[in-house]
Motif scaffolding. Structure first.
Motif, PDB file in Angstrom:
ATOM      1  N   CYS B  62     -29.730  40.880 -25.263  1.00 41.34           N
ATOM      2  CA  CYS B  62     -28.826  42.011 -25.460  1.00 41.34           C
ATOM      3  C   CYS B  62     -29.050  43.063 -24.373  1.00 41.34           C
ATOM      4  CB  CYS B  62     -29.061  42.614 -26.824  1.00 41.34           C
ATOM      5  SG  CYS B  62     -28.095  44.073 -27.124  1.00 41.34           S
ATOM      6  N   VAL B  63     -27.941  43.559 -23.798  1.00 41.20           N
ATOM      7  CA  VAL B  63     -28.056  44.571 -22.763  1.00 41.20           C
ATOM      8  C   VAL B  63     -27.548  45.917 -23.254  1.00 41.20           C
ATOM      9  CG1 VAL B  63     -27.810  42.859 -20.956  1.00 41.20           C
ATOM     10  CG2 VAL B  63     -25.808  44.057 -21.778  1.00 41.20           C
ATOM     11  N   ALA B  64     -27.399  46.021 -24.585  1.00 42.58           N
ATOM     12  CA  ALA B  64     -26.979  47.290 -25.187  1.00 42.58           C
ATOM     13  C   ALA B  64     -25.658  47.797 -24.628  1.00 42.58           C
ATOM     14  CB  ALA B  64     -28.069  48.343 -25.035  1.00 42.58           C
ATOM     15  N   CYS B  65     -24.717  46.881 -24.443  1.00 40.83           N
ATOM     16  CA  CYS B  65     -23.408  47.305 -23.944  1.00 40.83           C
ATOM     17  C   CYS B  65     -22.575  47.928 -25.060  1.00 40.83           C
ATOM     18  CB  CYS B  65     -22.664  46.124 -23.339  1.00 40.83           C
ATOM     19  SG  CYS B  65     -22.215  44.896 -24.555  1.00 40.83           S
ATOM     20  N   GLN B  66     -22.981  47.726 -26.289  1.00 42.70           N
ATOM     21  CA  GLN B  66     -22.384  48.375 -27.450  1.00 42.70           C
ATOM     22  C   GLN B  66     -20.954  47.933 -27.753  1.00 42.70           C
ATOM     23  OE1 GLN B  66     -23.432  52.386 -26.240  1.00 42.70           O
ATOM     24  NE2 GLN B  66     -24.805  52.467 -27.995  1.00 42.70           N
ATOM     25  N   ILE B  67     -20.555  46.782 -27.199  1.00 45.48           N
ATOM     26  CA  ILE B  67     -19.219  46.277 -27.520  1.00 45.48           C
ATOM     27  C   ILE B  67     -19.170  45.849 -28.990  1.00 45.48           C
ATOM     28  CG2 ILE B  67     -17.612  44.408 -27.063  1.00 45.48           C
ATOM     29  CD1 ILE B  67     -18.445  44.502 -24.182  1.00 45.48           C
ATOM     30  N   CYS B  68     -20.231  45.167 -29.420  1.00 45.19           N
ATOM     31  CA  CYS B  68     -20.233  44.697 -30.797  1.00 45.19           C
ATOM     32  C   CYS B  68     -20.244  45.865 -31.767  1.00 45.19           C
ATOM     33  CB  CYS B  68     -21.416  43.776 -31.055  1.00 45.19           C
ATOM     34  SG  CYS B  68     -22.992  44.507 -30.667  1.00 45.19           S
ATOM     35  N   ILE B  79     -26.739  50.970 -32.462  1.00 45.26           N
ATOM     36  CA  ILE B  79     -27.473  50.681 -31.226  1.00 45.26           C
ATOM     37  C   ILE B  79     -27.792  51.985 -30.508  1.00 45.26           C
ATOM     38  CG2 ILE B  79     -27.389  49.495 -29.004  1.00 45.26           C
ATOM     39  CD1 ILE B  79     -25.331  47.629 -30.205  1.00 45.26           C
ATOM     40  N   PHE B 100     -31.802  48.597 -32.392  1.00 43.40           N
ATOM     41  CA  PHE B 100     -30.660  47.744 -32.719  1.00 43.40           C
ATOM     42  C   PHE B 100     -30.804  47.430 -34.198  1.00 43.40           C
ATOM     43  CE2 PHE B 100     -27.438  44.835 -30.784  1.00 43.40           C
ATOM     44  CZ  PHE B 100     -26.996  44.294 -31.963  1.00 43.40           C
ATOM     45  N   CYS B 117     -19.324  39.442 -27.946  1.00 45.42           N
ATOM     46  CA  CYS B 117     -20.482  39.694 -27.102  1.00 45.42           C
ATOM     47  C   CYS B 117     -20.368  38.895 -25.805  1.00 45.42           C
ATOM     48  CB  CYS B 117     -21.764  39.313 -27.819  1.00 45.42           C
ATOM     49  SG  CYS B 117     -23.204  39.481 -26.765  1.00 45.42           S
ATOM     50  N   PRO B 118     -20.313  39.563 -24.663  1.00 49.99           N
ATOM     51  CA  PRO B 118     -20.134  38.831 -23.414  1.00 49.99           C
ATOM     52  C   PRO B 118     -21.424  38.183 -22.919  1.00 49.99           C
ATOM     53  CG  PRO B 118     -19.764  41.206 -23.125  1.00 49.99           C
ATOM     54  CD  PRO B 118     -20.382  41.017 -24.448  1.00 49.99           C
ATOM     55  N   PHE B 119     -22.545  38.480 -23.548  1.00 54.74           N
ATOM     56  CA  PHE B 119     -23.836  37.997 -23.049  1.00 54.74           C
ATOM     57  C   PHE B 119     -24.474  36.948 -23.963  1.00 54.74           C
ATOM     58  CE2 PHE B 119     -22.965  42.184 -21.494  1.00 54.74           C
ATOM     59  CZ  PHE B 119     -23.207  42.067 -20.150  1.00 54.74           C
ATOM     60  N   ILE B 122     -25.929  37.770 -29.435  1.00 54.93           N
ATOM     61  CA  ILE B 122     -25.951  37.896 -30.892  1.00 54.93           C
ATOM     62  C   ILE B 122     -25.281  36.655 -31.469  1.00 54.93           C
ATOM     63  CG2 ILE B 122     -23.827  39.277 -30.939  1.00 54.93           C
ATOM     64  CD1 ILE B 122     -25.137  40.913 -33.198  1.00 54.93           C
TER      65      ILE B 122
HETATM   66  S1  SF4 Z   1     -22.156  42.968 -27.463  1.00 53.10           S
HETATM   67 FE1  SF4 Z   1     -23.954  41.656 -27.148  1.00 53.10          FE
HETATM   68  S2  SF4 Z   1     -24.995  42.532 -25.373  1.00 53.10           S
HETATM   69 FE2  SF4 Z   1     -23.535  44.079 -26.087  1.00 53.10          FE
HETATM   70  S3  SF4 Z   1     -24.749  45.378 -27.453  1.00 53.10           S
HETATM   71 FE3  SF4 Z   1     -23.788  43.791 -28.733  1.00 53.10          FE
HETATM   72  S4  SF4 Z   1     -25.319  42.153 -28.832  1.00 53.10           S
HETATM   73 FE4  SF4 Z   1     -25.924  43.495 -27.160  1.00 53.10          FE
END
Ligand code: SF4
Ligand code: SF4
Lengths: 415, 216
Positions: B62-68, B79, B100, B117-119, B122
């Motif tokens: 997780c890069v904490a992009c906060q999309i989710c 987050i 988180f 999540c683009p990474f 999750i």
């Molecule tokens: S979308 Fe994925 S990478 Fe971004 S905060 Fe949520 S879990 Fe982390």
């Protein structure tokens, strides 16, 4: 709503004991338009009435009401003089929440409308958004949708019949047989979408993920074995004298009233009105399948039961054809996007033939990420509005099975 | 004759009763805590965070992009982004979640966080025996409880995990190749720079002649 004058007019014609003039006087004396001073539905007691009318609140926690739903009934002896459905106990603010979430975020909430038929709820919503945004659904996804929707219809109808029998006093046996078969279909749903009931499977312009390997063969097996179970089920029920005695001629709904009240689905078809949105709108790819629309004749509880059993057989036909013809290919429109969808300004109404009737979604987009207005046309709620007209003059025990035969899910009634 | 329907129905129940001792299609019940059905590969209930390597907190994808957090319909993900950065699987410095939390008493298992999540950080878990007597703290899962190794994910969703792993490996190879190429290019450039070159002709006027301070 049945909370109108129909109670008064019905009181004169339907109540069998209408030869008693004093009772007529009482029903006519109820003025429901007047704001009620007290909570009670009971009319002012007329000194000439022999005996007293009794007001009973059935629900909100009554096993026969299929959820949290209340029927306020006024009884003269055992006969129903007045019935007022009270709902709203399960209100979850679905429409307003949907106006505050993204288009994608509403899909899991539509699962929770009619929680027995999450797949077809998803379809109704996805269809509307596709109309709004112009996504094309690929061939394979269309087939998957039809398969899921028809499996959902099987699940819904089989549960309905089971619950209806439970209401009639067949404690458990038909319901458990129905649940045994339902379980096999839920397993299919789980394998495809990950959840048994809250599937959240359809996406705008397709479906979320492709079917896992071997799924189609499993589905074929289930569909192949289902008619055998239906035969058994019918041998158990359709000729049963008790069922016939309880259901025939009970809760009759006239064609005109049904059409005027906007009743849809198996309820309407049981009255003999040929109206099935799969045939009328031909949404998806329903024009490719050869199936018939079973119609009832009398509009009573038995016809409603029978229409549903026959509909399941037609659904099986569609399923067989769809499972045979399903092509390989894309499962979602390449242009479609679910996250951050901003349809252009406009409005759309999409409707499908859900297992309970016409399930419609109305969306207005103002070009932003959330819908400006989101409205659901819930078949359960609209089918419930004529409950009083079907119950007047009958007994409490009949009201229970009439409610059962309407096929409501409170999640959808109250939203 | 009155009653034939009833008798036929009885015959059906008798058939089912006997059949429920033999036929697999009628004998469907599993004696739950002792016997368990194998979960389906796609089954889902609550999300967890995937980490690579041995250190659960360092290896978080997780890069904490906060999309989710933004897309979760009931808004049950919380987050806080970190202030500093740490290298991710290809060595690129990224933010990481300082906190988180997922409130699984609110989560409705819709899988939208996973989808957006683009990474691929999750994913959905399959544990369902989560009952507890504490309604609040025990159902608010923190980063430490959410972090689960990639091997666990591979076990849960083998098809999906294999796909992701190959993609990551490819990306890593590409990144390494690029890094190598970059390093080579740099080395070359350095070599060129270090090599004795003809002295560049001094550019006249390139150095501004100091202007004499104005006398007042
Ligand atoms: S979308 Fe994925 S990478 Fe971004 S905060 Fe949520 S879990 Fe982390
Ligand atoms: S599964 Fe759905 S409700 Fe649960 S955290 Fe993810 S997005 Fe939120």
């Amino acid at each position: 709503m049945s909370f109108s004058n129909s109670g008064n007019t019905g009181g004169e014609t339907v109540i069998p004991s209408s030869d008693s003039p004093s009772l007529n006087g009482v029903t006519a004396a109820i003025d429901f338009d007047e704001p009620q001073k007290s909570y009670s539905l009971l009319p002012k007691q007329n000194s000439e009435v022999p005996g007293e009318l009794l007001e009973v609140a059935m629900g909100p926690h009554h096993p026969s009401t299929h959820g949290v739903f209340r029927m306020d009934v006024v009884l003269d002896g055992e006969r129903i003089v007045k019935l007022k459905p009270v709902f709203g106990y399960l209100h979850r603010n679905h429409e307003k929440i949907a106006e505050g979430t993204s288009y994608l975020g509403s899909i899991p909430y539509t699962d929770r409308l009619d929680y027995l038929c999450s797949m077809s709820n998803n379809w109704g919503y996805a269809l509307t958004v596709e109309k709004l945004s112009g996504f094309q659904v690929p061939e394979r996804a269309e087939y998957i949708r039809v398969i899921m929707a028809e499996l959902t219809r099987l699940v819904n109808h089989i549960c309905l019949v089971g619950f209806l029998m439970q209401d009639m006093g067949a404690m458990g046996t038909p319901l458990m047989y129905a649940f045994r078969e339902r379980e096999k279909i839920l397993d299919l749903f789980e394998a495809a979408s990950g959840a048994r009931m809250m599937c959240n499977y359809l996406r705008f312009g397709g479906v979320r993920c492709d079917l896992p390997k071997g799924w189609l063969d499993e589905a074929r097996k289930v569909v192949e074995n289902f008619p055998r179970f239906l035969d058994e089920f019918e041998a158990l029920l359709s000729g049963n004298e008790i069922l016939i005695a309880r259901a025939q001629g009970v809760g009759v709904l006239g064609k005109e009233l049904a059409v005027n009240a906007g009743i849809t689905g198996p309820m309407l078809r049981a009255c003999g009105v040929n109206y099935d949105i799969r045939k009328v709108d031909k949404y998806g790819i329903y024009d490719r399948f050869d199936f018939r629309v079973p119609l009832g004749e009398h509009g009573d509880v038995f016809d409603r039961y029978m229409v549903r059993v026959l509909e399941m057989r037609e659904s099986l036909k569609i399923l067989k054809a769809a499972l045979r013809d399903i092509p390989e290919g894309l499962i979602v429109d390449a242009k479609a996007k679910s996250r951050g969808l901003r349809p252009k300004v406009g409005e759309a109404y999409g409707r499908i033939e859900g297992p309970k009737g016409e399930l419609g979604f109305y969306l207005i987009s103002d070009g932003s990420a959330n819908p400006y207005r989101y409205r659901v046309r819930p078949p359960s709620l609209i089918n419930l509005t004529i409950l009083e007209d079907m119950c007047l003059g009958l007994t409490i025990a009949d009201a229970v099975i009439i409610l059962g035969s309407v096929d409501i899910v409170l999640g959808e009634v109250d939203r | 004759m009155l009653g034939t329907g009833l008798i036929k129905g009885m015959a059906q129940t008798a058939k089912n009763f006997v059949g429920s001792y033999q036929g697999p299609e009628r004998l469907v019940t599993v004696q739950y805590p002792e016997e368990r059905l194998a979960p389906k590969e796609n089954a889902r209930n609550f999300p967890f965070l995937v980490f690579d390597g041995d250190d659960a907190q360092k290896g978080l994808r997780c890069v904490a992009c906060q999309i989710c957090e933004k897309e979760c319909p009931p808004k049950c993900i919380y987050i806080n982004k970190s202030k500093d950065k740490k290298p991710d699987y290809i060595g690129k410095p990224q933010f990481y979640p300082a906190t988180f939390d997922i409130d699984i008493s609110v989560c409705m298992s819709c899988q939208i966080c996973v989808e957006v999540c683009p990474f691929d950080a999750i994913k959905m878990d399959k544990v369902f025996e989560l009952s507890t007597t504490d309604r609040f703290e025990a159902l608010l899962l923190h980063k430490t409880e959410l972090a689960k190794p990639n091997e666990y994910f591979q076990e849960l969703h083998p098809t999906e995990a294999a796909e992701i792993d190959t993609r990551f490996a490819e990306e890593k190879l590409k990144a390494e190749a690029k890094a190598k190429a970059d390093a080579e290019a740099k080395a070359k450039a350095a070599a060129i720079a270090a090599a004795p070159k003809p002295e560049p002709a001094p550019v006249d006027g390139s150095i501004p002649t100091p202007v004499a301070p104005k006398t007042i």
